[in-house]
Design a protein around this motif. Sequence first.
Motif, PDB file in Angstrom:
ATOM      1  N   LEU A 124       0.865  -1.188   0.000  1.00  0.00           N
ATOM      2  CA  LEU A 124       0.000   0.000   0.000  1.00  0.00           C
ATOM      3  C   LEU A 124       0.897   1.232   0.000  1.00  0.00           C
ATOM      4  O   LEU A 124       1.715   1.411   0.905  1.00  0.00           O
ATOM      5  CB  LEU A 124      -0.899   0.016   1.235  1.00  0.00           C
ATOM      6  CG  LEU A 124      -1.763   1.271   1.427  1.00  0.00           C
ATOM      7  CD1 LEU A 124      -2.731   1.449   0.267  1.00  0.00           C
ATOM      8  CD2 LEU A 124      -2.538   1.205   2.734  1.00  0.00           C
ATOM      9  N   CYS A 125       0.749   2.032  -1.030  1.00  0.00           N
ATOM     10  CA  CYS A 125       1.634   3.184  -1.178  1.00  0.00           C
ATOM     11  C   CYS A 125       0.795   4.361  -1.670  1.00  0.00           C
ATOM     12  O   CYS A 125      -0.023   4.198  -2.585  1.00  0.00           O
ATOM     13  CB  CYS A 125       2.711   2.817  -2.194  1.00  0.00           C
ATOM     14  SG  CYS A 125       3.919   4.086  -2.459  1.00  0.00           S
ATOM     15  N   GLY A 126       0.949   5.498  -1.080  1.00  0.00           N
ATOM     16  CA  GLY A 126       0.143   6.629  -1.513  1.00  0.00           C
ATOM     17  C   GLY A 126       0.660   7.947  -0.983  1.00  0.00           C
ATOM     18  O   GLY A 126       1.573   7.999  -0.145  1.00  0.00           O
ATOM     19  N   GLU A 127       0.054   8.999  -1.511  1.00  0.00           N
ATOM     20  CA  GLU A 127       0.424  10.340  -1.087  1.00  0.00           C
ATOM     21  C   GLU A 127      -0.783  10.964  -0.381  1.00  0.00           C
ATOM     22  O   GLU A 127      -1.888  10.952  -0.918  1.00  0.00           O
ATOM     23  CB  GLU A 127       0.790  11.153  -2.330  1.00  0.00           C
ATOM     24  CG  GLU A 127       1.403  12.479  -1.990  1.00  0.00           C
ATOM     25  CD  GLU A 127       1.936  13.169  -3.238  1.00  0.00           C
ATOM     26  OE1 GLU A 127       2.864  12.651  -3.871  1.00  0.00           O
ATOM     27  OE2 GLU A 127       1.379  14.222  -3.575  1.00  0.00           O
ATOM     28  N   PHE A 136      -3.938   9.687  -2.351  1.00  0.00           N
ATOM     29  CA  PHE A 136      -3.793   9.342  -3.761  1.00  0.00           C
ATOM     30  C   PHE A 136      -3.023   8.030  -3.798  1.00  0.00           C
ATOM     31  O   PHE A 136      -1.857   7.969  -3.417  1.00  0.00           O
ATOM     32  CB  PHE A 136      -3.074  10.463  -4.510  1.00  0.00           C
ATOM     33  CG  PHE A 136      -3.765  11.782  -4.339  1.00  0.00           C
ATOM     34  CD1 PHE A 136      -4.931  12.066  -5.046  1.00  0.00           C
ATOM     35  CD2 PHE A 136      -3.303  12.718  -3.427  1.00  0.00           C
ATOM     36  CE1 PHE A 136      -5.602  13.257  -4.865  1.00  0.00           C
ATOM     37  CE2 PHE A 136      -3.973  13.916  -3.237  1.00  0.00           C
ATOM     38  CZ  PHE A 136      -5.123  14.184  -3.962  1.00  0.00           C
ATOM     39  N   TYR A 137      -3.741   7.011  -4.195  1.00  0.00           N
ATOM     40  CA  TYR A 137      -3.223   5.648  -4.096  1.00  0.00           C
ATOM     41  C   TYR A 137      -2.380   5.324  -5.322  1.00  0.00           C
ATOM     42  O   TYR A 137      -2.796   5.575  -6.445  1.00  0.00           O
ATOM     43  CB  TYR A 137      -4.452   4.730  -3.993  1.00  0.00           C
ATOM     44  CG  TYR A 137      -4.229   3.272  -4.209  1.00  0.00           C
ATOM     45  CD1 TYR A 137      -3.641   2.494  -3.227  1.00  0.00           C
ATOM     46  CD2 TYR A 137      -4.641   2.665  -5.393  1.00  0.00           C
ATOM     47  CE1 TYR A 137      -3.465   1.142  -3.428  1.00  0.00           C
ATOM     48  CE2 TYR A 137      -4.463   1.311  -5.588  1.00  0.00           C
ATOM     49  CZ  TYR A 137      -3.873   0.557  -4.606  1.00  0.00           C
ATOM     50  OH  TYR A 137      -3.697  -0.777  -4.809  1.00  0.00           O
ATOM     51  N   PHE A 138      -1.184   4.782  -5.097  1.00  0.00           N
ATOM     52  CA  PHE A 138      -0.333   4.361  -6.215  1.00  0.00           C
ATOM     53  C   PHE A 138      -0.456   2.849  -6.368  1.00  0.00           C
ATOM     54  O   PHE A 138      -0.390   2.129  -5.377  1.00  0.00           O
ATOM     55  CB  PHE A 138       1.149   4.670  -5.957  1.00  0.00           C
ATOM     56  CG  PHE A 138       1.440   6.130  -5.723  1.00  0.00           C
ATOM     57  CD1 PHE A 138       0.822   7.124  -6.479  1.00  0.00           C
ATOM     58  CD2 PHE A 138       2.348   6.519  -4.752  1.00  0.00           C
ATOM     59  CE1 PHE A 138       1.107   8.455  -6.264  1.00  0.00           C
ATOM     60  CE2 PHE A 138       2.639   7.860  -4.533  1.00  0.00           C
ATOM     61  CZ  PHE A 138       2.011   8.828  -5.288  1.00  0.00           C
ATOM     62  N   SER A 139      -0.586   2.398  -7.618  1.00  0.00           N
ATOM     63  CA  SER A 139      -0.529   0.949  -7.814  1.00  0.00           C
ATOM     64  C   SER A 139       0.936   0.524  -7.663  1.00  0.00           C
ATOM     65  O   SER A 139       1.841   1.351  -7.700  1.00  0.00           O
ATOM     66  CB  SER A 139      -1.080   0.577  -9.176  1.00  0.00           C
ATOM     67  OG  SER A 139      -0.238   1.105 -10.161  1.00  0.00           O
ATOM     68  N   ASN A 140       1.178  -0.775  -7.525  1.00  0.00           N
ATOM     69  CA  ASN A 140       2.526  -1.261  -7.200  1.00  0.00           C
ATOM     70  C   ASN A 140       3.607  -0.723  -8.134  1.00  0.00           C
ATOM     71  O   ASN A 140       4.701  -0.397  -7.703  1.00  0.00           O
ATOM     72  CB  ASN A 140       2.562  -2.785  -7.250  1.00  0.00           C
ATOM     73  CG  ASN A 140       1.964  -3.364  -5.992  1.00  0.00           C
ATOM     74  OD1 ASN A 140       1.532  -2.607  -5.124  1.00  0.00           O
ATOM     75  ND2 ASN A 140       1.918  -4.668  -5.897  1.00  0.00           N
ATOM     76  N   SER A 141       3.276  -0.587  -9.430  1.00  0.00           N
ATOM     77  CA  SER A 141       4.306  -0.172 -10.381  1.00  0.00           C
ATOM     78  C   SER A 141       4.715   1.286 -10.182  1.00  0.00           C
ATOM     79  O   SER A 141       5.754   1.705 -10.668  1.00  0.00           O
ATOM     80  CB  SER A 141       3.786  -0.375 -11.802  1.00  0.00           C
ATOM     81  OG  SER A 141       2.603   0.375 -11.960  1.00  0.00           O
ATOM     82  N   GLU A 142       3.902   2.071  -9.457  1.00  0.00           N
ATOM     83  CA  GLU A 142       4.223   3.505  -9.276  1.00  0.00           C
ATOM     84  C   GLU A 142       4.874   3.802  -7.926  1.00  0.00           C
ATOM     85  O   GLU A 142       5.187   4.947  -7.650  1.00  0.00           O
ATOM     86  CB  GLU A 142       2.930   4.337  -9.357  1.00  0.00           C
ATOM     87  CG  GLU A 142       2.201   4.241 -10.671  1.00  0.00           C
ATOM     88  CD  GLU A 142       0.802   4.834 -10.549  1.00  0.00           C
ATOM     89  OE1 GLU A 142       0.480   5.702 -11.358  1.00  0.00           O
ATOM     90  OE2 GLU A 142       0.039   4.425  -9.663  1.00  0.00           O
ATOM     91  N   CYS A 143       5.010   2.791  -7.074  1.00  0.00           N
ATOM     92  CA  CYS A 143       5.465   3.036  -5.694  1.00  0.00           C
ATOM     93  C   CYS A 143       6.829   3.723  -5.638  1.00  0.00           C
ATOM     94  O   CYS A 143       7.665   3.489  -6.428  1.00  0.00           O
ATOM     95  CB  CYS A 143       5.555   1.736  -4.911  1.00  0.00           C
ATOM     96  SG  CYS A 143       3.954   1.119  -4.449  1.00  0.00           S
TER      97      CYS A 143
END
Length: 191
Positions: free
Chosen positions: A112-115, A184-191
Amino acid sequence: CMHRNDNLYLEQFAIDICNHFMTTFCQVAYVKAYVQEVPWQRLHEDGVPHIHSFICVPDGIRFCEAEQCRNGPLMVFAGIKDLKLMKTTQSGFEGFYKNEHTTLPERHDRILCGELFCKWSYGECKDFDFNCIWKKIRECILEAFAGPPDCGEYSPSYQKTVNCIQMFVLSRVSQVSSFLLMMFYFSNSEC
Ligand SMILES: O=c1[nH]c(=O)c2[nH]c(=O)[nH]c2[nH]1
């Protein structure tokens, strides 16, 4: 340029700007002042503070707004932006509504990665310790996102985590009269 000093609030600077325009120009009907911090930290070498060099550590940018209509109350807002957070495990996406169009499978372990962007209001009061409250809210966000350091906390969706953070902040910080949090949720490829 403002120096980080516990007696100096971004919020006070924004309030002063509002007051200045309202009291100096009688034709001004509305003022909004936006102030944001640039997170420079002095470099240290073996614990010795460097005489002139700094590093920018943007781990959540502090900002505030003061806003006033003539004859209206002075409203003060503060917030944190560009706060990037990640959980490398104990995150999933499950329990969501499904119908014949749903193709997304449930997941029980993912990154889980986000701003985060959050903004809160202080209502009409101007006599708070704004620095202390800002730090406390940042700590609450990190604690609710991460869970205890030794075991963490499972997140069944980022929506649930956002809701937990909001509830935690509102339960811990009574000076906040409204609290907006967006992730703002990033999918795995954008982490
Ligand atoms: O926590 C999540 N919430 C969603 O709404 C969503 N949508 C998606 O594709 N993955 C996720 N993950």
